[in-house]
Design an enzyme around this catalytic site. Structure first.
Site, short mmCIF file in Angstrom:
data_model
loop_
_atom_site.label_atom_id
_atom_site.label_comp_id
_atom_site.label_asym_id
_atom_site.label_seq_id
_atom_site.Cartn_x
_atom_site.Cartn_y
_atom_site.Cartn_z
N GLY A 31 0.79 -1.21 0.00
CA GLY A 31 0.00 0.00 0.00
C GLY A 31 0.83 1.27 0.00
O GLY A 31 2.02 1.26 -0.27
N TYR A 32 0.16 2.39 0.27
CA TYR A 32 0.71 3.73 0.14
C TYR A 32 1.34 3.86 -1.25
O TYR A 32 2.53 4.15 -1.41
CB TYR A 32 1.70 4.06 1.24
CG TYR A 32 1.66 5.53 1.62
CD1 TYR A 32 0.63 6.02 2.43
CD2 TYR A 32 2.59 6.42 1.15
CE1 TYR A 32 0.54 7.37 2.75
CE2 TYR A 32 2.51 7.78 1.47
CZ TYR A 32 1.49 8.24 2.27
OH TYR A 32 1.40 9.58 2.57
N HIS A 37 4.58 1.95 -8.12
CA HIS A 37 3.59 0.87 -8.17
C HIS A 37 2.79 0.94 -9.47
O HIS A 37 2.51 -0.09 -10.10
CB HIS A 37 2.64 0.96 -6.98
CG HIS A 37 3.30 0.78 -5.66
ND1 HIS A 37 3.59 1.84 -4.82
CD2 HIS A 37 3.75 -0.33 -5.01
CE1 HIS A 37 4.16 1.39 -3.72
NE2 HIS A 37 4.28 0.08 -3.81
N LYS A 149 12.62 -3.60 -9.15
CA LYS A 149 14.03 -3.92 -8.90
C LYS A 149 14.69 -2.97 -7.90
O LYS A 149 15.86 -3.16 -7.58
CB LYS A 149 14.80 -3.92 -10.22
CG LYS A 149 14.48 -5.11 -11.11
CD LYS A 149 15.37 -5.13 -12.34
CE LYS A 149 15.06 -6.31 -13.23
NZ LYS A 149 15.91 -6.30 -14.46
N ILE A 177 11.59 3.26 -10.62
CA ILE A 177 11.06 4.56 -11.03
C ILE A 177 11.60 5.62 -10.07
O ILE A 177 11.60 5.44 -8.85
CB ILE A 177 9.52 4.56 -11.01
CG1 ILE A 177 8.99 3.43 -11.92
CG2 ILE A 177 8.98 5.91 -11.47
CD1 ILE A 177 9.40 3.54 -13.37
N LEU A 185 11.64 6.13 -6.00
CA LEU A 185 10.34 6.29 -5.35
C LEU A 185 10.14 5.18 -4.32
O LEU A 185 10.42 4.02 -4.56
CB LEU A 185 9.22 6.26 -6.38
CG LEU A 185 9.23 7.37 -7.44
CD1 LEU A 185 7.92 7.35 -8.22
CD2 LEU A 185 9.44 8.74 -6.81
N SER A 186 9.63 5.58 -3.16
CA SER A 186 9.40 4.64 -2.06
C SER A 186 8.30 5.20 -1.17
O SER A 186 8.21 6.42 -0.98
CB SER A 186 10.68 4.45 -1.24
OG SER A 186 10.41 3.77 -0.03
#
Length: 285
Positions: A31-32, A37, A149, A177, A185-186
């Site tokens: 999620g988030y 994603h 990855k 990404i 991005l995280s």
């Protein structure tokens, strides 16, 4: 878009699709959701007839209870991203659904891929990942599964785990990404202040510099690691967890930089732990 909360609901829907000879793709998430994603959803759409996304913050993979408690949750926002990403089914289970008798006392490992990196710095983490993935695969029965990855060791582990246990699923790794400035991005980025986000850019800069040094002809991994470490050490706000130069296929140490190479870093900025990596190939002489 279908929302399921139990394995039985998913099983009924997947059986219908497979009776129609549809290929099912699966993107497991905690999620988030963000653009990283969404890129996995697009990869899934390009490969499979139906896209299934799970949203479940898995307690079994957190070795730090405080980290688990602080993990960001935004279910309404996640569902909007899934809908705009043309996801066919979202699996939204409760902890008791995945672990009805509590987290089982079982250890799932792929030892030769768990000797370093996050497997060492986060003991028990990947055992929890493999546990939840095995259950999710059992429920969803996907033909394809998509993993970013950015979590490179996780991707390799799941791929090898499925091979060892003969799961009939093709595990597909998708490129990291990044933000316009290069930050991977995280979901954890949301816990960074604006100043900390600026400091975190040093991670990707260090890895990119390491890659450039290798491509310039440097063959000694120690030299490359030291160059990257100097970049990270330039910020007093960055605390190094690990910084490695490894074989990208086996995660073993290298004496000479050739073949498939992984540059991997994990750092703490404040209380937030971030990981990133770059892979490249150098022809053998």
């Amino acid at each position: 878009m279908i929302i399921c909360r139990t394995p039985e609901e998913i099983s009924v829907q997947v059986r219908r699709w497979k009776a129609e000879d549809k290929k099912v793709g699966f993107v497991p998430t905690m999620g988030y959701l963000h653009e990283g994603h969404a890129s996995l959803f697009r990869e899934c759409l390009s490969k499979a007839d139906k896209t299934v996304v799970s949203i479940f913050v898995n307690p079994a993979q957190f070795n730090d209870p405080e980290d688990y408690a602080k993990y960001p949750i935004n279910t309404d926002g996640d569902l909007k991203i899934c809908e705009s990403g043309k996801v066919d089914l979202v699996f939204l289970p409760e902890k008791e659904t995945i672990y009805p008798e509590g987290i089982p006392n079982v250890v799932l490992q792929v030892p030769h891929l768990m000797r370093n990196l996050c497997a060492v710095s986060r003991p028990g983490h990947f055992e929890g990942v493999l546990l939840v993935i095995s259950r999710l695969f059992h429920f969803v029965k996907p033909d394809f599964a998509f993993f970013g990855k950015k979590d490179y060791q996780q991707y390799l582990l799941v791929k090898e785990f499925c091979k060892i246990l003969a799961f009939p699923v093709e595990v597909i790794g998708c490129e990291t990404i990044r933000s316009d400035k290069g930050l991977a991005l995280s979901s954890r980025n949301s816990r960074l202040s604006e100043d900390e986000k600026e400091e975190s850019l040093l991670i990707s800069r260090a890895l990119k510099l390491g890659e450039a040094q290798i491509l310039s002809g440097i063959k000694d991994p120690v030299v490359v690691r030291d160059i990257m470490k100097d970049v990270l050490d330039s910020s007093p706000k960055i605390r190094l967890d690990y910084l490695e130069v490894l074989n990208a296929d086996t995660l073993e140490s290298l004496e000479i930089l050739e073949g498939n190479i992984l540059l991997a870093a994990a750092v703490f900025i404040g209380s937030v732990r971030l990981i990133d990596n770059r892979t490249l190939r150098v022809a053998s002489v």
